[in-house]
Design an enzyme around this catalytic site. Structure first.
Site, PDB file in Angstrom:
ATOM      1  CD  GLU A 142      -2.864  -2.034  -1.662  1.00  0.00           C
ATOM      2  OE1 GLU A 142      -3.755  -0.998  -2.035  1.00  0.00           O
ATOM      3  OE2 GLU A 142      -3.665  -2.811  -0.966  1.00  0.00           O
ATOM      4  CG  ASP A 152      -1.852   0.972   1.678  1.00  0.00           C
ATOM      5  OD1 ASP A 152      -2.702   1.031   0.045  1.00  0.00           O
ATOM      6  OD2 ASP A 152      -1.578   1.924   2.364  1.00  0.00           O
TER       7      ASP A 152
END
Length: 271
Positions: free
Chosen positions: A128, A56
């Protein structure tokens, strides 16, 4: 039955030096929690949660870096809006689906039975985690190349849960058109007033918007600002190939009191 990770590497345009990193990025915590052999029960290092956490941040940094480099003339607000779209769950979900990421996830029985391979959250988290795995395996340049190819230059993905691939509740089509042009690396929209008619107290304005030499649209409105919004909507629809609910005269930000100051609305008066 999940697909072989080696096939995913071909889609990612990246071959891992450490295949274990890819395996970990694809392993959901539900598998470890079900006490399966080789799942690394009780060890958070054997599922993708930590990689998702790192990914992220890696994604946010690389998107911000790329936007600053690509668009040095944009203000912070413009960059923030574009970044928000590119890191949104809706866009990342679209990227993950293009890669058919769900077919490669390692899931526990409960997630498998509940349709985990198509769950938006699992796909976004897995994507991610893969970004983090590429970063750890090949460094920032490898991660940068992946983000550029698969996230920055991907088609425009919106809120598919609303039944469409575009954002369903657009109130500012000028901003939407600008962001779409940025995403597709097209020239920025240019607006001009091409016609005014009617008495001073009740004028009607015609505004034209152009994106490069190929794309253009015109629309009328009782203020320059409303006409510009309608023109932007028309061109946005053409670029997206999808109709949108009509824009009313008194949509947010388009009231008569904003009587369409050309500089504020981005409209350049014709000479």
């Amino acid at each position: 039955m999940r697909a072989e990770p080696a096939l995913l590497e071909l889609k990612l345009d990246y071959r891992f030096n450490d295949p274990e990193l890819l395996r970990r990025a694809l392993t959901h915590s539900s598998l470890a929690n079900e006490n399966r052999p080789g799942a690394g029960v009780g060890s958070p290092l054997n599922d993708n949660e930590q990689l998702e956490f790192l990914g992220d941040s890696v994604l946010g940094f690389l998107i911000a870096e790329a936007l600053v480099r690509r668009f040095p003339e944009y203000h912070e607000g413009d960059l923030s809006r574009l970044k928000a779209h590119l890191v949104s769950a809706a866009h990342l979900h679209g990227v993950a689906r293009r890669l058919d990421l769900g077919s490669y996830l390692e899931l526990g029985r409960s997630e498998e039975m509940s349709g985990g391979r198509t769950k938006k959250t699992l796909l976004v988290d897995g994507l991610e985690a893969i970004m983090a795995a590429i970063y750890l395996d090949g460094g920032v340049d490898a991660a940068r190349a992946f983000v550029a190819t698969h996230v920055l230059d991907a088609p425009f993905f919106g809120d598919e849960e609303a039944g469409t691939d575009i954002q369903p509740a657009i109130t500012n089509f000028k901003s939407a058109l600008q962001e779409l042009a940025q995403t597709r690396r097209l020239p920025q929209p240019r607006y001009s007033v091409v016609r005014e008619r009617g008495p001073e107290h009740s004028k009607t304005f015609t505004v034209e918007v152009r994106v490069g030499k190929e794309w253009t649209a015109q629309a009328e409105g009782r203020t320059k600002k409303i006409a510009a919004q309608r023109a932007a909507r028309g061109l946005y629809e053409r670029l997206m190939g999808d109709p949108i609910v009509p824009l009313p005269d008194d949509s947010p930000g388009d009231s008569p009191d904003d009587s369409g100051d050309a500089a504020e609305s981005g409209v350049i008066s014709a000479t």
